[in-house]
Structure formats: structure tokens, C-alpha cells
Design an enzyme around this catalytic site. Structure first.
Site, PDB file in Angstrom:
ATOM      1  CG  ASP A 159      -4.189  -5.381  -4.411  1.00  0.00           C
ATOM      2  OD1 ASP A 159      -5.249  -4.810  -4.092  1.00  0.00           O
ATOM      3  OD2 ASP A 159      -3.409  -5.880  -3.573  1.00  0.00           O
ATOM      4  CG  HIS A 170      -1.988  -1.010   1.226  1.00  0.00           C
ATOM      5  ND1 HIS A 170      -1.767  -2.299   1.637  1.00  0.00           N
ATOM      6  CD2 HIS A 170      -3.287  -0.946   0.843  1.00  0.00           C
ATOM      7  CE1 HIS A 170      -2.891  -2.994   1.527  1.00  0.00           C
ATOM      8  NE2 HIS A 170      -3.823  -2.202   1.040  1.00  0.00           N
TER       9      HIS A 170
END
Length: 360
Positions: free
Chosen positions: A260, A190
Site C-alpha cells: 500500500d 492513512h
């Protein structure tokens, strides 16, 4: 059927705005992913999902709802599901405890968790959850941590298969993540670009083994925003070698492949260069993803979402990526094929009540 609707987008609030409706109606939009900010209570969630389906009834309504710390809806009757590591811990009590412990209890609990998870979500109009996590619990990853079932790929595969069975019993497809494995690296994709320097043989023997064993079970897979430089210089989600040669070719997987979130740091640099969302989306589609996610970009004026919709349409017109009927068929196959039970009916259903009793 739409020619190919590869984009999974988010929305800002608890109701659809005019901009949300316009974006969801776009022919390149294939679904929406919900977050905690989209939740107030069950009645509101059902109104929201009904409004989404009113825009287009083939939109796939998704959520990250795994159990443990990754569970978007936690109040107004939603069962607090255990982290997957709790099921692995049950497995490790095999032969050590009495009834309610051990491998069989763990697989039953995993099936029950899948059934409860899917039944409750479907009662509120949600079609699909990004679960199970197939990453191995190597012990060093904070972002994976107790989301992983176990360190042994055999235990991971069997518990994930049991969870998937419960999901499918309730009419919900599922997604194994994060191929070929995010559990070994400590960096969080992230916020960073993780690098796993192990070779292909080690990766296939350990982290990717559940994908080979579950290729006939998994309905979809999500690759990791992790670079494995001994295999390819690109993160797995942008790598034809990982997605086409290995996942589809060598491992024989034929379900849907999601990228993702394209807004994660691990997706922002390809070949050492900072890329925009449109370029990242095209790279993922060219590599072999059927669907691409862009999350948390609808907040504010949401101009980034519009730029991606317009940019991907322009790239299609220029021939930079080709719509795939196979990809669209895989997306549509993830939609539920049965009607859900209403929440009040679910509360009295014997299978649901039995599943609740099996949870740790």
C-alpha cells in the site's frame, strides 16, 4: 524485459512535466497511479495515458477505481458505479424479493460492475484498477465502510470473484485488498497505525478466508498497513511471515503483491521507529512485495520521489535488496493482453449495454 521495476509513482497534474518524464523513464519505475487531480475529461485522460506509454510502453497505468466514494473519474460519460456494499445488500434479498434481487442478481451485477469499470478505464488508456476490496464489513471501520461487500467472507469471496470475472472479460487484471483484513480495526491507516489484536486462527477463519478461496482468481494482492501483534510486530506489508509464510506458503498465492502507499502513516513506522521512504520500500521488497507504491509526493518539486529513486538505486548497488525476475514477470503479467475498444465503439457494444442494465 527490465531487470525489475518495482516502483509505482504518481504525477502532479493533467499533463506530463519534464520531471515526470524523467522519473517515469527511470529503470526502477514500473508504473504510475492516477488520481482525481490528473483528470479533466476523457480526451485529456487519453492524451495523458498515451504520453505515459510514449515514455515506456511497459509502464503499468493504475488507478483506485472501485465504485462508490472511491472512484477517481466521475464525469464526461463515466458510469457512477455503486459502492460494493450495495451488491451485498442485493445478495441479502435472496428469497425475499422478485426478479432483480437475490444472490444471482448480485453476482450478475458484480460481474457487470467489473466489466463496465474496466471497459471505460481501458477506453481511456488505463491498464489496471486496485479493486476489489476483500475486507469484511465488521461495521466499525470508517475508512472501509461501504467499500466492503459484506460481513460474511463467503459472500465477499463470491461477489469479488464475480467482479474480477467482469474485469477480466474486459481485459483488466485486479487487486484484492487489504490482506489479511482492514475491516475489523477502526483506525485509518492513512493517518494512524491500526492494531488488530486477534490471533492467526481467527484472522484466517474470517478476514483472510477470501484470499484462500480466491487464490486461483486473484491476479494481485495488496497487504494492509495494519499490525497484528499476535502474528508479527510489523505491519502486514512489511512482514515476511504474512507475505511469504502465510500468503504465499500457507494460502498458495502466486500473483503479484503490491505494498500500500508508503506515504500513509501506517507505513511510516516499522519496529516502532520512524523510517524514510527508501527504508520503507526496501523493507516491503525484502518482506515479499513485488511492487511498492508512493503516492501524492510528486506535488511541489517532487524531491521525495527523486530521493526514493536515488535511494533505492543506491540500496540495490549496496546489496540491500536484490532485483527479482519473478517479481518483474508478475508486474508485466498485469498489463492488458488485448486492445481496448475506443469509447465511441464501446457505447454501442452489446455486452457493455447489457452490463449497464444489470447495475443496481
Amino acid at each position: 524485459m527490465t531487470e525489475h521495476a518495482p516502483l509505482i509513482l504518481d504525477i502532479a497534474g493533467t499533463q506530463l512535466s519534464a520531471d515526470d518524464r524523467r522519473r517515469l523513464a527511470h529503470p526502477l519505475t514500473g508504473g504510475v497511479i492516477l488520481f482525481t487531480r490528473n483528470w479533466e475529461n476523457r480526451a485529456q485522460l487519453l492524451e495523458l495515458t498515451s504520453a505515459i506509454k510514449a515514455v515506456r510502453d511497459d509502464l503499468l497505468i493504475c488507478v483506485d477505481h472501485e465504485g462508490g466514494r472511491v472512484q477517481r473519474f466521475r464525469s464526461d460519460g463515466f458510469t457512477h458505479l455503486p459502492p460494493m456494499r450495495a451488491l451485498g445488500a442485493m445478495w441479502m434479498q435472496d428469497g425475499k424479493g422478485g426478479p432483480g434481487s437475490g444472490a444471482m442478481a448480485a453476482t450478475n451485477a458484480a460481474t457487470a460492475a467489473g466489466y463496465v469499470l474496466a471497459s471505460e478505464l481501458r477506453a481511456c488508456g488505463v491498464d489496471f484498477s486496485f479493486t476489489p476490496v476483500l475486507d469484511l464489513d465488521w461495521g466499525g471501520s470508517g475508512v472501509i465502510g461501504d467499500r466492503a461487500f459484506h460481513a460474511d467472507p463467503r459472500v465477499v469471496a463470491l461477489l469479488a470473484k464475480s467482479l474480477a470475472h467482469g474485469l477480466l472479460q474486459a481485459g483488466m487484471a485486479h487487486c484484492g485488498k487489504h490482506f489479511p483484513g482492514h475491516g475489523f480495526v477502526k483506525a485509518d491507516s492513512h493517518t494512524e497505525i491500526p492494531v488488530d489484536r486477534r490471533g492467526l486462527k481467527a484472522l484466517l477463519q474470517d478476514d483472510a478466508a477470501p484470499y484462500a478461496w480466491l487464490r486461483g482468481t486473484l491476479t494481485s494482492v495488496m497487504p494492509a498497513h495494519v499490525i497484528y501483534p499476535k502474528v508479527d510486530s510489523r505491519p502486514a506489508g512489511f512482514s515476511r511471515k504474512w507475505l511469504q509464510d502465510i500468503l504465499r506458503g500457507r494460502l498458495g498465492f502466486d500473483g503479484a503483491i503490491f505494498s500500500d502507499d508508503l506515504s500513509m502513516e501506517g507505513a511510516r513506522r516499522i519496529d516502532g521507529r520512524l523510517v524514510g521512504y527508501t527504508e520503507a520500500a526496501v523493507a516491503a521488497l525484502q518482506a515479499g512485495c513485488d511492487l511498492v507504491l508512493l503516492c501524492n509526493q510528486s506535488l511541489g518539486d517532487g524531491h521525495v520521489v527523486d530521493e526514493l529513486l536515488d535511494g533505492l538505486a543506491a540500496q540495490q548497488a549496496q546489496g540491500e535488496w536484490q532485483p527479482s525476475q519473478d517479481s518483474e514477470s508478475r508486474r508485466v503479467a498485469l498489463l492488458p493482453q488485448t486492445l481496448p475498444l475506443a469509447w465511441d465503439d464501446l457505447m454501442f457494444q452489446p455486452a457493455y449495454q447489457q452490463a449497464l442494465e444489470m447495475l443496481p
